[in-house]
Design a protein around this motif. Structure first.
Motif, PDB file in Angstrom:
ATOM      1  N   UNK A 177     -13.290   4.234 -24.672  1.00  0.00           N
ATOM      2  CA  UNK A 177     -12.934   5.302 -23.802  1.00  0.00           C
ATOM      3  C   UNK A 177     -11.561   5.157 -23.508  1.00  0.00           C
ATOM      4  N   UNK A 178     -11.034   4.034 -23.669  1.00  0.00           N
ATOM      5  CA  UNK A 178      -9.433   3.575 -23.120  1.00  0.00           C
ATOM      6  C   UNK A 178      -8.692   3.602 -24.507  1.00  0.00           C
ATOM      7  N   UNK A 179      -9.168   2.899 -25.536  1.00  0.00           N
ATOM      8  CA  UNK A 179      -8.396   2.859 -26.837  1.00  0.00           C
ATOM      9  C   UNK A 179      -9.014   3.283 -27.991  1.00  0.00           C
ATOM     10  N   UNK A 180      -8.392   3.843 -28.953  1.00  0.00           N
ATOM     11  CA  UNK A 180      -9.199   4.254 -30.308  1.00  0.00           C
ATOM     12  C   UNK A 180      -9.059   3.028 -31.131  1.00  0.00           C
ATOM     13  N   UNK A 181      -9.448   3.154 -32.401  1.00  0.00           N
ATOM     14  CA  UNK A 181      -9.610   2.362 -33.392  1.00  0.00           C
ATOM     15  C   UNK A 181      -8.217   1.891 -33.866  1.00  0.00           C
ATOM     16  N   UNK A 182      -7.094   2.801 -34.179  1.00  0.00           N
ATOM     17  CA  UNK A 182      -5.929   2.659 -34.505  1.00  0.00           C
ATOM     18  C   UNK A 182      -4.940   1.933 -33.588  1.00  0.00           C
ATOM     19  N   UNK A 183      -5.411   2.287 -32.164  1.00  0.00           N
ATOM     20  CA  UNK A 183      -4.450   1.583 -31.136  1.00  0.00           C
ATOM     21  C   UNK A 183      -4.865   0.088 -31.019  1.00  0.00           C
ATOM     22  N   UNK A 184      -6.016  -0.192 -31.457  1.00  0.00           N
ATOM     23  CA  UNK A 184      -6.529  -1.633 -31.363  1.00  0.00           C
ATOM     24  C   UNK A 184      -6.021  -2.348 -32.389  1.00  0.00           C
ATOM     25  N   UNK A 185      -5.996  -1.737 -33.536  1.00  0.00           N
ATOM     26  CA  UNK A 185      -5.288  -2.379 -34.769  1.00  0.00           C
ATOM     27  C   UNK A 185      -3.883  -2.748 -34.729  1.00  0.00           C
ATOM     28  N   UNK A 186      -3.196  -1.770 -34.092  1.00  0.00           N
ATOM     29  CA  UNK A 186      -1.709  -1.733 -33.614  1.00  0.00           C
ATOM     30  C   UNK A 186      -1.480  -3.184 -32.835  1.00  0.00           C
ATOM     31  N   UNK A 187      -2.538  -2.947 -31.616  1.00  0.00           N
ATOM     32  CA  UNK A 187      -2.266  -3.992 -30.815  1.00  0.00           C
ATOM     33  C   UNK A 187      -2.470  -5.499 -31.188  1.00  0.00           C
ATOM     34  N   UNK A 188      -3.640  -5.638 -32.115  1.00  0.00           N
ATOM     35  CA  UNK A 188      -4.182  -6.763 -32.869  1.00  0.00           C
ATOM     36  C   UNK A 188      -2.919  -7.169 -33.773  1.00  0.00           C
ATOM     37  N   UNK A 189      -2.281  -6.342 -34.482  1.00  0.00           N
ATOM     38  CA  UNK A 189      -1.103  -6.791 -35.333  1.00  0.00           C
ATOM     39  C   UNK A 189       0.154  -7.256 -34.630  1.00  0.00           C
ATOM     40  N   UNK A 190       0.376  -6.653 -33.593  1.00  0.00           N
ATOM     41  CA  UNK A 190       1.643  -7.249 -32.671  1.00  0.00           C
ATOM     42  C   UNK A 190       1.442  -8.482 -31.972  1.00  0.00           C
ATOM     43  N   UNK A 191       0.121  -8.805 -31.580  1.00  0.00           N
ATOM     44  CA  UNK A 191      -0.409 -10.156 -31.251  1.00  0.00           C
ATOM     45  C   UNK A 191      -0.329 -11.094 -32.204  1.00  0.00           C
ATOM     46  N   UNK A 192      -0.702 -10.842 -33.271  1.00  0.00           N
ATOM     47  CA  UNK A 192      -0.792 -11.623 -34.457  1.00  0.00           C
ATOM     48  C   UNK A 192       0.480 -12.142 -34.884  1.00  0.00           C
ATOM     49  N   UNK A 193       1.376 -11.109 -35.003  1.00  0.00           N
ATOM     50  CA  UNK A 193       2.697 -11.612 -35.590  1.00  0.00           C
ATOM     51  C   UNK A 193       3.891 -11.866 -34.402  1.00  0.00           C
ATOM     52  N   UNK A 194       3.151 -12.109 -33.333  1.00  0.00           N
ATOM     53  CA  UNK A 194       4.165 -12.398 -32.092  1.00  0.00           C
ATOM     54  C   UNK A 194       3.528 -13.547 -31.300  1.00  0.00           C
ATOM     55  N   UNK A 195       2.555 -13.854 -30.964  1.00  0.00           N
ATOM     56  CA  UNK A 195       1.878 -14.970 -30.290  1.00  0.00           C
ATOM     57  C   UNK A 195       1.908 -16.310 -31.158  1.00  0.00           C
ATOM     58  N   UNK A 196       1.623 -16.371 -32.282  1.00  0.00           N
ATOM     59  CA  UNK A 196       1.877 -17.834 -32.938  1.00  0.00           C
ATOM     60  C   UNK A 196       3.385 -18.257 -32.911  1.00  0.00           C
ATOM     61  N   UNK A 197       4.402 -17.218 -33.048  1.00  0.00           N
ATOM     62  CA  UNK A 197       5.705 -17.719 -33.027  1.00  0.00           C
ATOM     63  C   UNK A 197       6.196 -18.268 -31.817  1.00  0.00           C
ATOM     64  N   UNK A 198       5.776 -17.384 -30.760  1.00  0.00           N
ATOM     65  CA  UNK A 198       5.911 -17.826 -29.355  1.00  0.00           C
ATOM     66  C   UNK A 198       5.473 -19.210 -29.006  1.00  0.00           C
TER      67      UNK A 198
END
Length: 242
Positions: A177-198
């Motif tokens: 109801x808050x996010x759609x599938x594409x938004x969740x995929x975008x969020x997951x990709x941003x976290x995957x490519x930013x959190x490990x480096x930080x």
């Protein structure tokens, strides 16, 4: 009489010695340093994914991250047919422009270099029947496991597992109801490519004596890392909301 007995005993002795050699830690049968559980291909693929996520090669990771992010953002704004059509048109525009450019250069310089993509056109990309069957067999293993799991959950073989699935799906209705599938995929990709480096940049291994000696331990985080992660999450959420 002693020679026949020795001859009769030699096969058993040789077989036992060969078994001992094969069962020895450094015996023949497996190369030292190999990954017996995952295999060389699995180890290589996992290392490649690790290097990609931790930005070991900036150009390669930037290309993958930028391309996938552009595709996901395009899917969020346009339909799948439009995105695929635009991607094909962009690729064709690049190849046709390069082909025409090289043809003009060859005509002006009167050279006989030939087709600019000849090296790629000569590459044999045909899929053999054996390789095709191997891919199909590997896929069928996962398909059969998924079918068994679906039947076991929906036919309530284990009541607890089926209830867990029902609760998870009920929670996913609120997420949907808050996010759609594409938004969740975008969020997951941003976290995957930013959190490990930080995490790799701000982790503090001096406060944990077991970080380098014992496996499976995670070192403590510096306060700067927590603040940086908070900023990353806030920026990502703002981008997704806007």
């Amino acid at each position: 009489m002693a020679e026949p007995s020795a001859a009769t005993q030699s096969p058993s002795v040789s077989s036992s010695s060969s078994v001992a050699e094969s069962s020895a830690p450094g015996g023949g049968g497996g190369s030292p340093g190999a990954c017996p559980a995952l295999g060389a291909k699995s180890c290589g693929s996992s290392c490649a994914v690790h290097d990609l996520i931790f930005w070991r090669d900036v150009k390669k990771t930037g290309f993958v991250f930028g391309t996938t992010l552009i595709v996901l953002l395009s899917l969020a704004a346009f339909s799948v047919i439009s995105v695929i059509s635009y991607l094909i048109l962009a690729l064709l525009s690049v190849t046709i422009s390069f082909r025409v450019y090289k043809s003009v250069i060859q005509a002006v310089q009167k050279s006989e270099e030939g087709h600019p993509f000849k090296a790629y056109l000569d590459v044999d990309i045909t899929l053999s029947s054996e390789a095709f069957h191997n891919y199909v067999n590997a896929a069928m293993v996962h398909v059969n496991r998924a079918l068994k799991l679906i039947i076991r959950l929906f036919l309530v073989e284990d009541l607890v597992d089926s209830l867990k699935l029902a609760v998870f799906m009920w929670l996913m209705t609120y997420v949907g109801a808050v996010f759609n599938g594409i938004t969740l995929l975008i969020l997951a990709e941003l976290l995957i490519f930013s959190v490990p480096v930080v995490y790799e940049k701000y982790k503090d291994s001096s406060k944990t004596p077991w970080s380098c000696k014992k496996k499976g331990r995670i070192s403590t985080w510096k306060p700067e890392m927590q603040q940086s992660l908070k900023h990353h999450l806030i920026v990502i959420m703002l981008l997704l909301v806007l």
